[in-house]
Design an enzyme around this catalytic site. Structure first.
Site, short mmCIF file in Angstrom:
data_model
loop_
_atom_site.label_atom_id
_atom_site.label_comp_id
_atom_site.label_asym_id
_atom_site.label_seq_id
_atom_site.Cartn_x
_atom_site.Cartn_y
_atom_site.Cartn_z
CD GLU A 109 5.24 -9.01 -11.40
OE1 GLU A 109 5.22 -9.61 -10.30
OE2 GLU A 109 6.20 -9.09 -12.18
CG ASP B 183 -1.90 -1.15 1.25
OD1 ASP B 183 -1.92 -1.90 0.26
OD2 ASP B 183 -2.63 -1.31 2.23
CB THR C 94 2.17 -10.43 -7.28
OG1 THR C 94 1.82 -9.13 -7.78
CG2 THR C 94 3.65 -10.46 -6.94
CD GLU C 95 -4.09 -12.99 -6.76
OE1 GLU C 95 -3.77 -12.54 -5.65
OE2 GLU C 95 -4.66 -14.09 -6.91
#
Ligand code: SAH
Length: 215
Positions: free
Chosen positions: A195, A117, A192-193
Site C-alpha cells: 500500500e 496476487d 501495508t508494504e
C-alpha cells in the site's frame, strides 16, 4: 547461491517459535494455543508482515495469525519478530487453499486480504483470494457476523472481487475506490508494504469490507 538462500530460509522457519509448524493439529484449538478466548484475526498473504505486526502491537487484546506461502518472504517477518516479539501473533507458512484444514467453523473473527496476487488470466480466476471459491472457504471458518477486509490497487481484481460477492452469498458493508481520500474508511487505516509503495506512486487504493448476506 540462490538454492542456498532458499534452504537457509526453510531451516530458519523450521526452527522458529513464532511459526506454527503443524497448523492442522490446532484446528478447533486455536484459542488453547493462544491461551485465551480473545478473537482471532488472520491475514492471508501477509508478505513481510508489516501490517499484521502493526495490528498485533496496537491491539494486544486480539489474537493474530499471519499466513504466507513463500519462505523467503515469511523469513523477513520472523526476523522482525525476533527484534520485537509479539505474544498475540503467530505465522504459518502455507498455501491459502488449505485454510479449512487449519481453522474450524467459527474459529476466525476477521480475515484480511491485502494486495493479493491478481492472477490476470481467466483460467486462473479460482486462484484469486477474493474469488467465490475462496469466499466459500472463508465462509467455513468465519463466525456468522465475521467480516473480510480487502485492499488492492488493482482495478480489475477489485471489480472481479465485487462481482463475486452476490453469487457467493456475501454483501458489501463498506467500499471505497480511493481509500486515502476517504476520511471515514481511512480512520485507523494500517498501511501495508504494498500500500505504501503503490499509493506513493499515485495509485488509488480500493477497499471493501464484506459480511454474509444473512448476517
Ligand atoms: N499483504 C502484503 C503482501 C502483498 S503481496 C502487503 O500488502 O504488503 C501478496 C502476498 O501474498 C505474497 O507475499 C504472496 O506470496 C502471498 N500469497 C499469494 N497467494 C497466496 C496463497 N494462495 N497462499 C498464501 N500466500 C499467498
Amino acid at each position: 547461491m540462490r538454492l542456498r538462500n532458499i534452504t537457509g530460509s526453510k531451516e530458519m522457519i523450521a526452527e522458529s517459535d513464532y511459526v506454527i509448524h503443524e497448523p492442522e493439529k490446532h484446528k478447533g484449538r486455536w484459542h488453547e494455543r493462544f491461551g485465551n478466548e480473545r478473537p482471532i484475526r488472520i491475514e492471508i498473504g501477509m508478505g513481510k508482515g508489516r501490517f499484521i505486526m502493526d495490528l498485533a502491537r496496537s491491539n494486544p487484546d486480539i489474537n493474530y495469525v499471519g499466513i504466507e506461502k513463500y519462505s523467503s518472504v515469511l523469513l523477513r517477518g520472523i526476523q522482525k519478530m525476533e527484534e520485537d516479539p509479539l505474544p498475540n501473533l503467530f505465522f504459518i507458512r502455507m498455501e491459502a487453499e488449505e485454510i479449512t484444514s487449519v481453522f474450524d467453523r467459527d474459529e476466525v473473527d476477521r480475515i484480511y486480504l491485502n494486495f493479493s496476487d491478481p492472477w490476470p488470466k481467466d483460467r486462473h480466476a479460482k486462484r484469486r483470494l477474493p474469488s467465490r471459491e475462496f469466499l466459500k472457504r472463508y465462509d467455513e471458518i468465519l463466525i456468522p457476523e465475521g467480516v473480510i477486509e480487502f485492499k488492492t490497487d488493482n482495478h480489475d481484481l477489485f471489480r472481479f472481487a465485487l462481482e463475486e460477492l452476490e453469487p457467493a452469498g456475501w454483501r458489501l458493508q463498506q467500499m471505497t475506490e480511493d481509500l486515502h481520500h476517504d476520511p471515514e474508511m481511512m480512520q485507523g487505516n494500517v498501511m501495508t508494504e504494498y500500500e505504501e509503495r503503490f499509493s506513493s506512486m499515485g495509485n488509488p487504493i480500493y477497499k471493501y469490507i464484506i459480511s454474509r448476506q444473512r448476517a
